[in-house]
Design a protein around this motif. Sequence first.
Motif, short mmCIF file in Angstrom:
data_model
loop_
_atom_site.label_atom_id
_atom_site.label_comp_id
_atom_site.label_asym_id
_atom_site.label_seq_id
_atom_site.Cartn_x
_atom_site.Cartn_y
_atom_site.Cartn_z
N ALA A 233 -47.57 -27.72 -16.96
CA ALA A 233 -48.10 -26.51 -16.33
C ALA A 233 -48.69 -25.58 -17.38
CB ALA A 233 -47.00 -25.81 -15.55
N ALA A 234 -47.99 -25.41 -18.50
CA ALA A 234 -48.49 -24.54 -19.57
C ALA A 234 -49.76 -25.12 -20.21
CB ALA A 234 -47.41 -24.33 -20.63
N ARG A 235 -49.85 -26.44 -20.26
CA ARG A 235 -51.07 -27.06 -20.81
C ARG A 235 -52.26 -26.76 -19.92
NH1 ARG A 235 -47.54 -32.24 -20.87
NH2 ARG A 235 -46.05 -31.64 -22.48
N ALA A 236 -52.05 -26.87 -18.61
CA ALA A 236 -53.13 -26.57 -17.68
C ALA A 236 -53.56 -25.11 -17.81
CB ALA A 236 -52.69 -26.88 -16.25
N VAL A 237 -52.60 -24.21 -17.96
CA VAL A 237 -52.91 -22.80 -18.13
C VAL A 237 -53.72 -22.58 -19.41
CG1 VAL A 237 -51.90 -20.53 -18.58
CG2 VAL A 237 -50.97 -21.97 -16.76
N ALA A 238 -53.35 -23.27 -20.48
CA ALA A 238 -54.08 -23.13 -21.74
C ALA A 238 -55.53 -23.56 -21.58
CB ALA A 238 -53.40 -23.96 -22.83
N TYR A 239 -55.76 -24.60 -20.80
CA TYR A 239 -57.14 -25.02 -20.54
C TYR A 239 -57.87 -23.98 -19.71
CZ TYR A 239 -61.13 -27.83 -19.13
OH TYR A 239 -62.41 -28.27 -18.91
N GLU A 240 -57.23 -23.49 -18.67
CA GLU A 240 -57.86 -22.49 -17.80
C GLU A 240 -58.21 -21.22 -18.56
OE1 GLU A 240 -56.26 -22.60 -13.46
OE2 GLU A 240 -54.57 -23.10 -14.76
N LYS A 241 -57.41 -20.87 -19.54
CA LYS A 241 -57.64 -19.65 -20.32
C LYS A 241 -58.63 -19.88 -21.46
CE LYS A 241 -53.97 -17.21 -21.38
NZ LYS A 241 -52.59 -16.91 -21.84
N GLY A 242 -59.12 -21.11 -21.62
CA GLY A 242 -60.09 -21.39 -22.68
C GLY A 242 -59.47 -21.58 -24.04
N GLU A 243 -58.17 -21.82 -24.11
CA GLU A 243 -57.50 -21.95 -25.40
C GLU A 243 -57.51 -23.39 -25.90
OE1 GLU A 243 -53.83 -20.21 -24.22
OE2 GLU A 243 -54.42 -18.20 -24.88
N VAL A 244 -57.78 -24.34 -25.01
CA VAL A 244 -57.95 -25.73 -25.43
C VAL A 244 -59.22 -26.27 -24.77
CG1 VAL A 244 -55.49 -26.16 -25.79
CG2 VAL A 244 -56.53 -26.68 -23.57
N ASP A 245 -59.83 -27.24 -25.45
CA ASP A 245 -61.06 -27.85 -24.95
C ASP A 245 -60.82 -29.15 -24.22
OD1 ASP A 245 -62.91 -26.00 -26.46
OD2 ASP A 245 -61.90 -26.93 -28.17
N VAL A 246 -59.74 -29.85 -24.57
CA VAL A 246 -59.52 -31.20 -24.06
C VAL A 246 -58.06 -31.37 -23.63
CG1 VAL A 246 -59.66 -33.67 -24.56
CG2 VAL A 246 -61.27 -32.09 -25.65
N LEU A 247 -57.89 -31.80 -22.39
CA LEU A 247 -56.59 -32.23 -21.91
C LEU A 247 -56.60 -33.75 -21.94
CD1 LEU A 247 -56.29 -29.80 -18.85
CD2 LEU A 247 -55.01 -29.64 -21.00
N THR A 248 -56.00 -34.33 -22.95
CA THR A 248 -56.04 -35.77 -23.12
C THR A 248 -55.29 -36.46 -22.00
OG1 THR A 248 -54.12 -35.60 -24.59
CG2 THR A 248 -56.29 -35.67 -25.62
N GLY A 249 -55.59 -37.74 -21.79
CA GLY A 249 -54.99 -38.49 -20.70
C GLY A 249 -53.48 -38.43 -20.72
N GLY A 250 -52.88 -38.03 -19.60
CA GLY A 250 -51.44 -37.94 -19.50
C GLY A 250 -50.85 -36.62 -19.92
N SER A 251 -51.67 -35.70 -20.43
CA SER A 251 -51.11 -34.43 -20.93
C SER A 251 -50.89 -33.41 -19.82
CB SER A 251 -52.01 -33.84 -22.01
OG SER A 251 -53.30 -33.55 -21.52
N VAL A 252 -51.58 -33.56 -18.71
CA VAL A 252 -51.26 -32.76 -17.52
C VAL A 252 -50.88 -33.73 -16.42
CG1 VAL A 252 -52.70 -30.78 -18.10
CG2 VAL A 252 -53.69 -32.68 -16.80
N GLU A 253 -50.16 -33.22 -15.46
CA GLU A 253 -49.73 -34.10 -14.38
C GLU A 253 -50.95 -34.60 -13.62
OE1 GLU A 253 -46.89 -34.98 -14.73
OE2 GLU A 253 -45.93 -33.32 -15.77
N VAL A 254 -50.93 -35.86 -13.29
CA VAL A 254 -52.10 -36.48 -12.68
C VAL A 254 -52.42 -35.84 -11.33
CG1 VAL A 254 -50.84 -38.36 -11.57
CG2 VAL A 254 -53.21 -38.72 -12.30
N PHE A 255 -51.41 -35.31 -10.66
CA PHE A 255 -51.66 -34.68 -9.37
C PHE A 255 -52.41 -33.37 -9.51
CE2 PHE A 255 -47.12 -33.74 -10.45
CZ PHE A 255 -47.23 -32.39 -10.69
N ASP A 256 -52.49 -32.83 -10.73
CA ASP A 256 -53.19 -31.57 -10.94
C ASP A 256 -54.65 -31.77 -11.39
OD1 ASP A 256 -53.03 -28.76 -10.79
OD2 ASP A 256 -52.78 -28.59 -12.95
N VAL A 257 -55.03 -33.00 -11.69
CA VAL A 257 -56.38 -33.26 -12.18
C VAL A 257 -57.46 -32.83 -11.18
CG1 VAL A 257 -57.99 -35.08 -12.87
CG2 VAL A 257 -55.66 -35.06 -13.79
N PRO A 258 -57.34 -33.14 -9.88
CA PRO A 258 -58.40 -32.72 -8.96
C PRO A 258 -58.64 -31.22 -8.94
CG PRO A 258 -57.02 -34.38 -7.93
CD PRO A 258 -56.33 -33.99 -9.21
N ARG A 259 -57.57 -30.42 -9.08
CA ARG A 259 -57.74 -28.96 -9.09
C ARG A 259 -58.46 -28.52 -10.35
NH1 ARG A 259 -55.70 -24.59 -11.28
NH2 ARG A 259 -54.25 -25.77 -12.55
#
Length: 519
Positions: A233-259
């Motif tokens: 969840a925190a990784r997804a937030v970091a992406y949404e806030k522009g703090e990371v550029d890449v969420l590598t495969g498996g780093s966020v829950e797969v059910f959250d990828v469509p969102r």
Amino acid sequence: MQRNLGPLLAVALALSAGPALAQGTPTAKSGSLHLIVAPEPPSLMVGLFQNGPTQMVAGNIYESLLRYDAKLEPQPSLAERWEVSPDQRTYTFHLRRNVKWHDGKPFTADDVVFSLDVFHRANHPRVRPILNAQVDRIEKVDDATVRIVLKQPFAPILTIFEPGSATMVPRHIYDGSDPRQNAMNNTPIGTGPMKLKEWRRGEYIHLVRNEDYYLPGKPPLAETYWRIVPDAAARAVAYEKGEVDVLTGGSVEVFDVPRLAKLPNTCVETKGYEMFAPVGMLIMNLRNGPLASKEFRQGLMHAIDREFSKDVVWSGFAKVATGPLSSKTKFYTDDVKAYPHDVKKAKELIAKSGYKGETLRLLGLPYGETWTRWTEQVKQNLEDAGVKVQVEASDVAGWNKRLGEWDFDLTFNFPYQYGDPALGVARQYISSNIVKGSPFVNNGGYSNPEVDRLFAEAANAPSEKRPDLYKKAQQILVEELPILWLTEMEFPMVHRCNVKDLATTAIGINDSLREARKE
């Protein structure tokens, strides 16, 4: 395949806010690439550790002789060209002459011979049995030339030279030492396009451009930060806030990828796993107890609802597996026994096995919430069939240790297949690879002389005979079920669309980011 998945899926699951990022953690900027690595690697010495997170980061530090395109065709890397003798037994590699280790020492044929003939023959859980069974000798011709002579023709040999397999390690650092105790494991020295600058445990791994890299203008990036964020969840937030550029495969829950795919400037791709073709599976310790019974294992397979795993746990980013080979791997066949979800059949087989109500210890794989959900699903499925299950948790280092020491009854794993059964599949079933200390060998203790023979013969057989030999091996294995094969897995990577060329080879993000750039 690169796509924006937003229009394709209508249902998006709500995301609860995760823990705040550590104070002082760098934020994304031009010239820097910020990626998630999850979980934190146990080490960056990829010659000793083959965990996915280790390979992902260390693929920028270490290299091998070749790279591979999406069709698994070999391409130059530390070897600029190579030749194969007419009898298919001698491979001659011509090395680049301007390569340096990160400490400034020259890379030469001595390093190649040491890496393959000494380091990996003794230590590598996957390449060790291949080298020992197939290679007669490895010799230096001159400082820029190495000759590998096989005991017999072995066509898959040209597929082993990627950084996670035939890792080139510096002889001047490891020769004469116990590799696992070498202090330089903490500050790895490779030839790759990036060097380790800093590893702040629990926060990030900072790599910087290797200014002495042998390819002019590579890599385009000045630095990469591999961010270690405690939960998905925190990784997804970091992406949404522009703090990371890449969420590598498996780093966020797969059910959250469509969102996440619906966010602006966001792309999703699944390419870069052509060589790995991972199959999610349950490794079973066959040495004693009810798991020693074939009927019991067949009952477990009927008990597990693999369609549910595919559709719900993995949100469709998977395919039901039919056996030990992925359908993306050479010599795959689906002409094998089938195990549809059938609780009644499961109970019949489990009763026939003589099961007396023993509790099975299911060791979870500590790679995030999706794996936790999968563990819960399997536990429920087995209990519905009358099998007692106790889930046990561990961190990554603990999981490595317990699986390597055979301290488990059931556990998940998803070993890479490496394009050919002789390279990534046979290792889990041949009796000669029942060795303690590694989680990536024949940990279950399965032994069948006929399977040993088929894998050995198929490895060296003429190309026209290999399919039938591997078909017979698959049919025996799917009948005996030393492992429960669940799904062929995909690991979607979410990234900014202006980040280009992340996955340019058959091992994708696990290869170096020497082509990656931000536009």
